[in-house]
Scaffold this active site. Structure first.
Site, PDB file in Angstrom:
ATOM      1  N   ARG A  93       0.823  -1.216   0.000  1.00  0.00           N
ATOM      2  CA  ARG A  93       0.000   0.000   0.000  1.00  0.00           C
ATOM      3  C   ARG A  93       0.854   1.262   0.000  1.00  0.00           C
ATOM      4  O   ARG A  93       0.399   2.329  -0.418  1.00  0.00           O
ATOM      5  CB  ARG A  93      -0.900   0.011   1.241  1.00  0.00           C
ATOM      6  N   ASN A 125      -5.565   4.662   2.061  1.00  0.00           N
ATOM      7  CA  ASN A 125      -4.209   4.096   2.176  1.00  0.00           C
ATOM      8  C   ASN A 125      -3.172   4.958   1.468  1.00  0.00           C
ATOM      9  O   ASN A 125      -3.524   5.692   0.544  1.00  0.00           O
ATOM     10  CB  ASN A 125      -4.190   2.695   1.551  1.00  0.00           C
ATOM     11  N   ARG A 156      -8.730  -9.761  10.983  1.00  0.00           N
ATOM     12  CA  ARG A 156      -8.227 -10.882  10.161  1.00  0.00           C
ATOM     13  C   ARG A 156      -7.516 -11.900  11.041  1.00  0.00           C
ATOM     14  O   ARG A 156      -7.679 -13.113  10.862  1.00  0.00           O
ATOM     15  CB  ARG A 156      -7.283 -10.342   9.069  1.00  0.00           C
ATOM     16  N   HIS A 180      -0.666  -0.344   9.202  1.00  0.00           N
ATOM     17  CA  HIS A 180      -1.730  -1.014   8.456  1.00  0.00           C
ATOM     18  C   HIS A 180      -1.121  -1.345   7.100  1.00  0.00           C
ATOM     19  O   HIS A 180      -1.051  -0.496   6.211  1.00  0.00           O
ATOM     20  CB  HIS A 180      -2.960  -0.119   8.277  1.00  0.00           C
ATOM     21  N   THR A 234     -11.089  -4.655  -1.308  1.00  0.00           N
ATOM     22  CA  THR A 234     -11.667  -5.063  -0.023  1.00  0.00           C
ATOM     23  C   THR A 234     -12.597  -3.938   0.425  1.00  0.00           C
ATOM     24  O   THR A 234     -12.298  -2.764   0.206  1.00  0.00           O
ATOM     25  CB  THR A 234     -10.598  -5.294   1.072  1.00  0.00           C
TER      26      THR A 234
HETATM   27  N1  NAD Z   1      -7.609   1.394   5.872  1.00  0.00           N
HETATM   28  C1  NAD Z   1      -8.031   0.230   5.427  1.00  0.00           C
HETATM   29  O1  NAD Z   1      -8.043  -0.765   6.164  1.00  0.00           O
HETATM   30  C2  NAD Z   1      -8.507   0.116   4.002  1.00  0.00           C
HETATM   31  C3  NAD Z   1      -9.180  -1.024   3.546  1.00  0.00           C
HETATM   32  C4  NAD Z   1      -9.620  -1.057   2.220  1.00  0.00           C
HETATM   33  C5  NAD Z   1      -9.358   0.025   1.384  1.00  0.00           C
HETATM   34  N2  NAD Z   1      -8.681   1.109   1.869  1.00  0.00           N
HETATM   35  C6  NAD Z   1      -8.397   2.270   1.043  1.00  0.00           C
HETATM   36  O2  NAD Z   1      -9.581   3.034   0.843  1.00  0.00           O
HETATM   37  C7  NAD Z   1      -9.421   3.836  -0.326  1.00  0.00           C
HETATM   38  C8  NAD Z   1     -10.656   3.669  -1.219  1.00  0.00           C
HETATM   39  O3  NAD Z   1     -10.722   2.341  -1.732  1.00  0.00           O
HETATM   40  P1  NAD Z   1     -11.693   2.029  -2.969  1.00  0.00           P
HETATM   41  O4  NAD Z   1     -11.568   0.581  -3.275  1.00  0.00           O
HETATM   42  O5  NAD Z   1     -13.041   2.613  -2.701  1.00  0.00           O
HETATM   43  O6  NAD Z   1     -10.930   2.872  -4.095  1.00  0.00           O
HETATM   44  P2  NAD Z   1     -11.434   3.347  -5.531  1.00  0.00           P
HETATM   45  O7  NAD Z   1     -10.217   3.627  -6.344  1.00  0.00           O
HETATM   46  O8  NAD Z   1     -12.442   2.381  -6.061  1.00  0.00           O
HETATM   47  O9  NAD Z   1     -12.187   4.713  -5.217  1.00  0.00           O
HETATM   48  C9  NAD Z   1     -11.553   5.876  -4.840  1.00  0.00           C
HETATM   49  C10 NAD Z   1     -12.574   6.991  -4.958  1.00  0.00           C
HETATM   50  O10 NAD Z   1     -11.961   8.194  -4.485  1.00  0.00           O
HETATM   51  C11 NAD Z   1     -12.441   9.226  -5.303  1.00  0.00           C
HETATM   52  N3  NAD Z   1     -11.527  10.378  -5.214  1.00  0.00           N
HETATM   53  C12 NAD Z   1     -10.267  10.479  -5.687  1.00  0.00           C
HETATM   54  N4  NAD Z   1      -9.772  11.694  -5.403  1.00  0.00           N
HETATM   55  C13 NAD Z   1     -10.748  12.366  -4.739  1.00  0.00           C
HETATM   56  C14 NAD Z   1     -10.837  13.668  -4.178  1.00  0.00           C
HETATM   57  N5  NAD Z   1      -9.824  14.551  -4.249  1.00  0.00           N
HETATM   58  N6  NAD Z   1     -11.992  14.027  -3.576  1.00  0.00           N
HETATM   59  C15 NAD Z   1     -13.026  13.162  -3.497  1.00  0.00           C
HETATM   60  N7  NAD Z   1     -13.004  11.928  -4.015  1.00  0.00           N
HETATM   61  C16 NAD Z   1     -11.868  11.539  -4.631  1.00  0.00           C
HETATM   62  C17 NAD Z   1     -12.496   8.624  -6.704  1.00  0.00           C
HETATM   63  O11 NAD Z   1     -13.322   9.367  -7.576  1.00  0.00           O
HETATM   64  C18 NAD Z   1     -13.041   7.233  -6.388  1.00  0.00           C
HETATM   65  O12 NAD Z   1     -14.462   7.208  -6.446  1.00  0.00           O
HETATM   66  C19 NAD Z   1      -8.111   3.354  -0.982  1.00  0.00           C
HETATM   67  O13 NAD Z   1      -7.055   4.230  -0.656  1.00  0.00           O
HETATM   68  C20 NAD Z   1      -7.910   1.989  -0.357  1.00  0.00           C
HETATM   69  O14 NAD Z   1      -6.568   1.557  -0.404  1.00  0.00           O
HETATM   70  C21 NAD Z   1      -8.267   1.174   3.153  1.00  0.00           C
END
Ligand code: NAD
EC number: 1.1.1.27
Length: 318
Positions: A93, A125, A156, A180, A234
């Site tokens: 990540r 992330n 997990r 994480h 996820t």
């Molecule tokens: N912390 C955790 O445990 C965990 C778990 C799963 C996913 N994540 C993270 O969550 C995030 C989202 O995952 P996802 O699968 O939904 O990703 P994704 O790529 O499907 O969606 C990201 C969204 O963010 C939007 N976006 C981008 N820049 C933006 C901005 N400046 N303002 C508003 N919206 C904006 C995009 O239009 C898109 O809809 C990722 O960074 C992913 O790695 C974290």
């Protein structure tokens, strides 16, 4: 009587939509506003979720497309904006640091113009990088910024041990701490199952294949990429973790959970955000605990710090 509870979810894709829908399932808000650069996506997700509120099992929560002015009176803001690791990509990540740090600066710049009192739940992330950026580059109360961190790895971990011993995962206690991501580690010295010491479980559950700490730690990191490679992303586990923190805040629970925030000298570490056990209540993170770790665990905590710090350095963040 004012029972209003407004939650703004920023980023309305896989993760944001799952968080919004779980908020509805658990009746954690009266209003949910969805914000995304892709307004059509946010509108569509909000509209779809609003249709579910017509069902007799649902609460009549107001779902709608939001904009940053919705943050003015939000109780909680959940940040999921920014891309994720995609199927087949290098499983780390931290490579998202540069891109998502910029997105965090832009998103949080809008938030701080409107509020300094909402609880912020960070999900984007690399989680510890994103949490560090918003905590250190903006004038926002630190206690109100919480990264979901290793709560998900802890879930997990529980599931992996629950499957091994065929026991309820909620019987498994203890923490996964650190980053994480790939440098998450199990603080074995904190773990147990229904009061039994972790290393006695093979005996209690009549298992001949001995518990391997290394194998469990590898699996709890790798399984995230396995899910991404097969499902595409996820979202269900993280949505549950986010709701766990939201509930702890709304109900002023004083519950102790692993989550990320900027370290203030714990374990001799600063200038980095990592997960350690923290007490969460209506005022956000009330206090953090420097739980006793073995020398090996301490070394892993320092390795996690180095790994997050080098990603921050790579993204030019002090
Ligand atoms: N912390 C955790 O445990 C965990 C778990 C799963 C996913 N994540 C993270 O969550 C995030 C989202 O995952 P996802 O699968 O939904 O990703 P994704 O790529 O499907 O969606 C990201 C969204 O963010 C939007 N976006 C981008 N820049 C933006 C901005 N400046 N303002 C508003 N919206 C904006 C995009 O239009 C898109 O809809 C990722 O960074 C992913 O790695 C974290």
């Amino acid at each position: 009587m004012n029972n209003r509870r407004k939650i703004v979810v920023i980023g309305a894709s896989n993760v944001g939509s799952a968080v919004a829908n779980k908020i509805a399932d658990f009746q954690l808000a009266t209003e949910v506003a969805l914000i995304d650069l892709n307004e059509d996506k946010a509108w569509g997700e909000a509209k779809d979720s609003s249709h579910a509120t017509s069902c007799i099992y649902s609460t009549n929560i107001k779902f709608h497309l939001g904009d940053y002015d919705d943050c003015k009176d939000a109780n909680i803001i959940v940040i999921t904006a920014g891309p994720s690791i995609r199927p087949g990509e290098t499983p780390d990540r931290l490579k998202l640091a540069g891109t998502n740090a910029k997105i965090m600066q832009s998103v949080f710049g809008e938030i701080v113009k409107r509020t300094k009192s909402a609880m912020i739940i960070m999900i984007t992330n690399p989680l510890d990088v994103a949490t560090y950026v918003v905590s250190t580059q903006f004038d926002y109360p630190r206690n109100l910024i919480l990264g979901t961190g290793t709560m998900l790895e802890t879930y997990r971990f529980r599931r992996i041990l629950a499957d091994k011993y065929q026991v309820d995962p909620k019987n498994i206690n203890g923490y996964v701490l650190g980053e994480h991501g790939n440098a998450a580690f199990v603080a074995w010295s904190t773990t147990g199952c229904a009061g039994f010491p972790i290393d006695d479980l093979d005996e209690y559950f009549h298992k001949t294949d001995k518990l391997s700490h290394e194998a469990v730690e590898q699996e709890l990191v790798q399984v995230a990429y396995d899910v991404i490679n097969r499902k595409g992303f996820t979202n269900t586990g993280i949505a549950m973790a986010a709701c766990r923190f939201i509930k702890a805040v709304l109900y002023d629970e004083h519950t102790i959970l692993p989550c990320s925030a900027v370290l203030e000298g714990e374990y001799g570490l600063k200038d980095v955000a990592l997960s350690i056990p923290r007490m969460v209540c209506a005022d956000g993170i009330m206090r953090s605990f420097e739980v006793h770790l073995t020398d090996d665990e301490l070394e892993k905590m320092h390795k996690a710090a180095q790994s997050v710090r080098s990603a921050l350095d790579g993204a030019g963040i002090k």
